[in-house]
Structures are given as C-alpha cells and as structure tokens.
Design an enzyme around this catalytic site. Structure first.
Site, short mmCIF file in Angstrom:
data_model
loop_
_atom_site.label_atom_id
_atom_site.label_comp_id
_atom_site.label_asym_id
_atom_site.label_seq_id
_atom_site.Cartn_x
_atom_site.Cartn_y
_atom_site.Cartn_z
N ASP A 456 39.95 46.63 35.74
CA ASP A 456 39.46 46.16 37.04
C ASP A 456 40.23 46.84 38.17
OD1 ASP A 456 38.06 44.63 38.87
OD2 ASP A 456 38.63 42.69 38.00
N ASP A 525 29.70 41.35 40.92
CA ASP A 525 30.23 40.00 40.73
C ASP A 525 29.16 38.95 41.01
OD1 ASP A 525 32.74 40.56 39.85
OD2 ASP A 525 33.71 40.40 41.81
C1 DGJ Z 1 36.81 40.89 39.76
C2 DGJ Z 1 35.86 41.07 38.61
O1 DGJ Z 1 34.67 41.65 39.04
C3 DGJ Z 1 35.63 39.73 37.95
O2 DGJ Z 1 34.69 39.86 36.92
C4 DGJ Z 1 36.94 39.21 37.44
O3 DGJ Z 1 37.43 40.05 36.44
C5 DGJ Z 1 37.94 39.11 38.57
N1 DGJ Z 1 38.05 40.35 39.28
C6 DGJ Z 1 39.28 38.68 38.06
O4 DGJ Z 1 40.24 38.69 39.02
#
Ligand code: DGJ
Length: 699
Positions: A456, A525
């Site tokens: 991420d 997200d």
């Molecule tokens: C952003 C990601 O897109 C989410 O799926 C998740 O992993 C969060 N970060 C966790 O902090």
C-alpha cells in the site's frame, strides 16, 4: 510481421497494423504512417512526404522543425511544438540537434542511434514489436559520451503521431480518491491538452493512457479507428496531446518534466520508461482487448495463474486486529470457500490507529504475543493461503524507525514536514533505505509462509526535498520510483511464489510499470457496488479483469441485495471484505454459493476477452460479457441500478460469438447461431438493484 528496411526507412508491421519512419533529405528522423497494415511495402510512403517548403522553413514565424513530424524531436532551432528531449550541455547550450549515427535491426526490435551534431550526446530510439497484440513499444536511451555532465530537462519516451489532420477526439480517465476512472471524451483543438501526475505516484486523478478516434467518424465499442497507448511508469508522468497550427496531431508521453532534472555524468546512460501504443479498427472494445491480452500474457509476473478468491480484513477490523479475531474471521471465510486470507493494516508494532507504527514492521507484541506464526499456521490449517498488508514506503513520526532516522524522509530542512494521514514518505531513492526495507521484508517473507503481499502507499508527496542528494536533488522523482522497483524486484526474485498486489489508497498506483511486479491491483477504496460498476468500467478500458480485485464489503449491507453486490465483484477478482462475524448464517450460505459459482466461471472472467455491452457510466442498465478466446464459453453480467418504473429494458446484444457456431444462453430457450444471438439480442427483466449472470455455451 516484422521490421523491414526499405529504401527510405523502416516498416514495422504487426498482425494488423503498420508503423513507418525514415530519414528525410536533411537527415532528420521523420514519422511516416501509423494505421492498418497495407498489402505491399510500396503502399507506405516512407517517410511521409513533407512539402518541399517545409524543409527550409516557411516565413520567419515558422521554422522547419515546426512543419515536420519528427519521431523524437529535440528542442532545437526555431521549434515551438512539444519536444521529446530538452537538455543543457555543460557550456550552457540548450539546443539539441540529432542526426543518424547507426541502425540495428534484430528480430522484432529496431534501434536507431542518433547523435548530436556537436556534443557528445548519443540518443538511441528503441522500437520493439509485440505483433500478436498489435502493440509497438518505444523507449529511449541517452548516453553521455563526453567528459562534462549533461543535464536532462525533459526526456520523454515517445511522440506518437496521428495521421495528418486535426479531426480527433481524446478519451482519458479522470477521478479522485474513492472515485477513480471516469471516462472523459473531448475533441482535440489547436493547442495542447496536458494530463499528468506530480504526486510521486501514477495518481487517482489521471492515468497515463490515451485513446484517440476521429471526431468526424467516431469509433464505438465495436468498430472504428482507435489509436491508443500507455506509459509504463509508476511516478510523475506527462501526456501532451497537441494539435499544431499546421494540422498535425501528436501525443507525447513520458516522465514529467515538471521539477525534473537529471545529471548525466560522463559515461553514464539514462533509460526512459517504455510507452506502448497500438491501433485498431475494432473500436474502444478492440483497443481494450489488445491491452488486456498483453498485460495478461506479457506484463504480469504470473501469467496464466488462476487468481484466488480472497478475504481482506480491513473493512471488518481496521486497526483492531488480533490472532484470535483474525482466526475467527478466517474460519468463516474458509467455510464460504475463500482461498486466501489477507490480514490488512494494524498488525505491527504500536499500530492502534493511523497515528503510529508505520516503519516498525514487526508484529505488535500485545496483539500478537506469539508473533505471526500461529495465525499463519491457523490460516494454512484452514486450507487457505496467508497474505499480509504492508506500506513500506511510509513512516509515522511516532515510530522507532523515524526516531532513529528522521533524515530518511523526503523533506526540506527549513520547512515543516507536511503530514498526511499522520505519515511522512521515506526517501526510497536513498540506497540505504532500499537496503533496510529489502532486509526487513525479506526476513518477514523468509520467516513466514506468506503467499500474498498487499503493498500500500497512502499519501501524496509534499516538500520534495533530498538534502544530501548525490546529484541534482530533482532526480528524486525518478530515483524514488526506481528505488521502489528495485526493492520489489529484489524481493520478487527471492520469493518468486509470492503474489503481490499494488494499492495506493485504492487506485493511486495502477499502471503498466507496477503490473510488471504486481499481479493484482486494488482499484478503489470505494466498495459500494453501484459506483464500483462505473469505476470498474473505466479501469477496464486499460487493464484486464485478471488484475482487478473487487471485494464485497458491508457498505451496501442491508441496502442492496447480496447477490447484486457479489455479481459486481465477480466481474473481476472476487474478494470478500465484510465483517463475517456480523453476517447471518443465511448471508454466509448465500455467499458460499456465489463463491462456488464464481469458481466455475472465473477462467472466463480472468482469461477471457471483454466486451462492454452497455456502459454503467452512461446507463442505469448496464452489462458486460467475457468470452474465452476459443469462443466456446462466455458469461454476461447485467445490472440495473435505479430507473423509475414502468420501463422495458433495452435489448442486450451479445458480442464475440462465432457467427456460424450454435450456442445456448442460460435463462433463454433454444439453440441458435452466434450470429442470431448477436443480431436479435436478449430481453431481460430486472428490477432496481437486480442483476443477472447468463452463461453462454457453444453446443
Ligand atoms: C488504504 C487501502 O486502500 C485500504 O484497502 C486499506 O489497506 C487501508 N489503506 C489500510 O490503512
């Protein structure tokens, strides 16, 4: 299918297209033709005939370089159009005049070596054919053969020329966090349209992809001419679609030159990222299918490997993770048929919220007093693979790592360090940071049976400083991305079995560069099914379903049918991200059935050809179809979001069937030819927020 030399230049032919270039009388490399393949070599005018007056220039307001279609223009002479290359030599001269030095032709690659007429700068243009998918790959290497440094101020990968004329439309994607990949279609007018990222990553906002068709003869999903391309780069990029005042339309694509500089020292070489581009007469659908096939078969690290149904803990537990809590979720997930359990954020040292912990990549002793081992083994005992979330490029100021190395972050010493989500960015351009992360992550992967990593990256850049940079500090933009690639490449080589996922707060870093490392991507997200349909559609214009993770979460729970939510996610790589402890036994049983159904048809979704039948960005009743490459099996997904009743839904016309073969389509009576189904269409009866899966089988 080959590269052929002719009297005037070269013809590059793929399965259905051709691209030509050659030197003009003044020794300049000129673009000739890009379009459908023609029967005879003589059919191509190589190079394109430039009017005689153009060579000399015309009027004191239009220099010669203004009037020609240079393949890789350097900024030189009276030139006011977009160059690919801008340099400053050690004596301050900022004018680069390139002439032919040599040519190498090897299988499907053409290398044209150019040289500055005065200075020790060699420029090699590389053209590699990917014949079966009608793509041409271009990249450029720049070498300093002298004693003094040369500063690169712009070093694009390619300029792609459309057939002479101005009557074009540009399609691109635009969006923001939680709302990525909206399709934008606009006519190209005189002047330049610039799309770019200045955020250090590819960005949620635009993607380095273009599709151009003719405004006067527009393409649609099925037919029409489309020229399209991408840049394989995961950092700052720039696309300039320019229509000159002399009716020439071209797209320049490469590293962003905004705040960019690169000092090319004596004897050094700089290589740009690749740009891939293609042409099709089969409309926007045809363009997507070529890109998809290329990514599926030639870009991702594990081509042809069936992607597993995964569970991800983020939306269920956020930072509140523990061995027992995760195992409880894992038991439910396994019972539903999930094959890969991924523990997301929250597992490492002092990570109780997003205020602390990033940088300290060891299990939090309170949450995991026995380390990660028992959880990994527990998940494996449930016959699932174990996957883990990490965000290696980031650090919270409240972390042991930052306390030990405050100088490791990107910053200007005299400026406040802007925190976003309470975090700063490690300067991954620094070799010691790369080594630190490689060692740490290598240990983690060596110690545990981790088969999947979600990587991420949760903020954009600010204060792009690198105080003790060895060269020009503006090299940061490129060296950072090279550093990320280096870490990832090294880990992949040491742990080749691991599947990696690229995530940057959803779709902030999805591109052809990162997909060389990551098999899968988290594209947004936003996990609410209706907006997701639109995001997935935009994504599908560039990237294949085999890379597109899509989880069913709790966003729409109690509001939309579980089946609808699953069907949306089944259009890509199905995952589940809801809190299964809150789901009723009926919901879990229905989910298990849907997962089983997905497993039966996922080979079609993951490896088949995509046909977008009705756009969810344009219509509340939308549909898409996947069909295997041998046309024997397909699946249609149809969705109705919200339309006021009464309504009769428009017919859906399947695509890509073999016209003479006979097919049955689930829920419809009769065996008919592919041509009949494609011609007469399907009438569906769906209510609001209902969906349907229709299997297509050749008999
Ligand atoms: C952003 C990601 O897109 C989410 O799926 C998740 O992993 C969060 N970060 C966790 O902090």
């Amino acid at each position: 299918m080959s590269v052929r030399a002719t009297e005037h230049g070269w013809i590059l032919e793929t399965r259905a297209t051709a691209y030509t270039l050659g030197f003009d009388d003044a020794g300049r490399l000129i673009h000739g033709y890009w379009g459908a393949r023609l029967p005879y070599s003589a059919d191509y005018s190589v190079p394109a005939r430039t009017p005689g007056w153009a060579s000399a220039g015309w009027a004191s307001f239009n220099g010669s370089s203004h009037l020609i279609r240079a393949e890789y223009p350097g900024y030189a002479g009276p030139s006011y159009v977009e160059p690919c290359l801008k340099v400053m030599f050690a004596d301050g001269v900022r004018d680069v005049v390139l002439r032919q030095e040599g040519v190498e032709l090897e299988d499907e690659t053409l290398r044209i070596r150019l040289h500055d007429t005065v200075y020790p700068l060699a420029v090699t243009l590389h053209y590699r054919l990917h014949p079966d998918v009608d793509l041409i790959e271009r990249w450029t290497t720049l070498s300093n053969e002298g004693e003094q440094p040369i500063t690169l101020e712009r070093a694009f990968s390619a300029q792609w020329h459309l057939p002479h004329g101005t009557d074009y439309r540009l399609t691109h994607v635009n969006g923001r966090w939680l709302d990525e990949m909206h399709l934008v279609r606009e006519s190209l007018e005189p002047g330049s349209k610039v799309l770019e990222s200045r955020r250090l990553t590819t960005s949620h906002h635009h993607n380095p992809w273009f599709a151009i068709d003719r405004a006067g003869a527009p393409a649609n999903e099925d037919a029409g001419e489309v020229w399209f391309g991408v840049l394989a780069w995961s950092g700052n990029w720039k696309l300039v679609a320019e229509v000159t005042e002399f009716a020439s339309t071209r797209v320049s694509l490469g590293l962003n030159d905004w705040d960019f500089a690169w000092r090319l020292d004596a004897g050094q070489e700089f290589t740009t990222p690749s740009s891939f581009a293609g042409y099709t007469r089969e409309g926007f659908g045809g363009a997507s299918r070529l890109l998809h096939e290329f990514v599926r078969e030639s870009v991702v690290p594990h081509p042809g490997v069936t992607r597993k149904v995964l569970y991800n803990s983020w939306e269920a537990t956020t930072f509140d993770v523990s061995e027992q809590g995760q195992l409880e979720l894992a038991r439910h997930a396994a019972a539903m048929g999930v094959e890969l359990f991924v523990m997301d954020d929250g597992w490492f040292h002092s990570r109780a919220s997003d205020n602390a912990g990033l940088g300290d990549w060891w299990p939090d002793p309170e949450k995991f007093p026995r380390g990660l081992g028992p959880l990994v083994e527990g998940v494996n005992a449930l016959s699932m693979d174990f996957g883990l979330w990490i965000e290696p490029e980031m650090v919270n100021p409240d972390s042991d790592l930052y306390r030990a190395h405050p100088d490791w972050v990107i910053h200007f010493p005299t400026r406040e360090r802007t925190e976003m989500r309470n975090q700063l960015i490690l300067n991954v351009a620094r070799p010691e940071v790369q080594e630190y992360l490689i060692k740490l992550l290598d240990d983690l992967l060596t110690r545990h049976n981790i088969r999947f990593i979600k990587w991420d990256m949760n903020r954009n850049i600010s204060e792009p400083g690198w105080p003790d940079a060895p060269g020009d500090a503006r090299e940061l933009w490129v060296r950072y991305v090279q550093g990320v690639y280096h870490i990832w490449d090294t880990l992949r080589a040491r742990h080749p079995e691991v599947i990696w996922q690229s995530c940057s707060g959803g779709g902030g870093r999805v591109d052809f560069g990162i997909l060389r490392l990551a098999d899968q991507a988290w594209i947004s997200d936003n996990t609410s099914a209706p907006p997701r349909l639109a995001i997935q559609e935009g994504y599908s214009h560039i990237f294949p379903a085999s890379t597109m993770e899509a989880w069913v979460t709790d966003w729409d729970r109690g509001k939309l049918p579980l089946e609808f939510r699953f069907h949306v996610s089944m259009c890509g790589l199905l995952g589940v991200g809801g809190n299964l402890l809150h789901w009723s036994a009926e919901e879990r049983a229905q989910a298990a059935q849907l997962i089983a159904q997905y497993k039966e048809l996922r080979h079609i979704v993951q490896f088949g050809d995509l046909y977008r039948l009705r756009s969810p960005q344009e219509h509340a009743f939308s549909a898409l179809e996947y069909i295997t490459s041998d046309r024997s099996a397909g699946v249609i997904f149809a969705f109705r979001t919200h339309i006021p009743d009464p309504i009769i839904l428009p017919l859906l016309y399947p695509r890509g069937l073999e016209p003479q073969a006979r097919y049955i389509i689930e829920s419809f009576d009769g065996v008919y030819s592919g041509q009949a189904w494609m011609q007469t269409g399907l009438e569906l009866n769906l209510g609001n927020f209902e969906s349907k899966i229709l299997r297509i089988s050749r008999v």
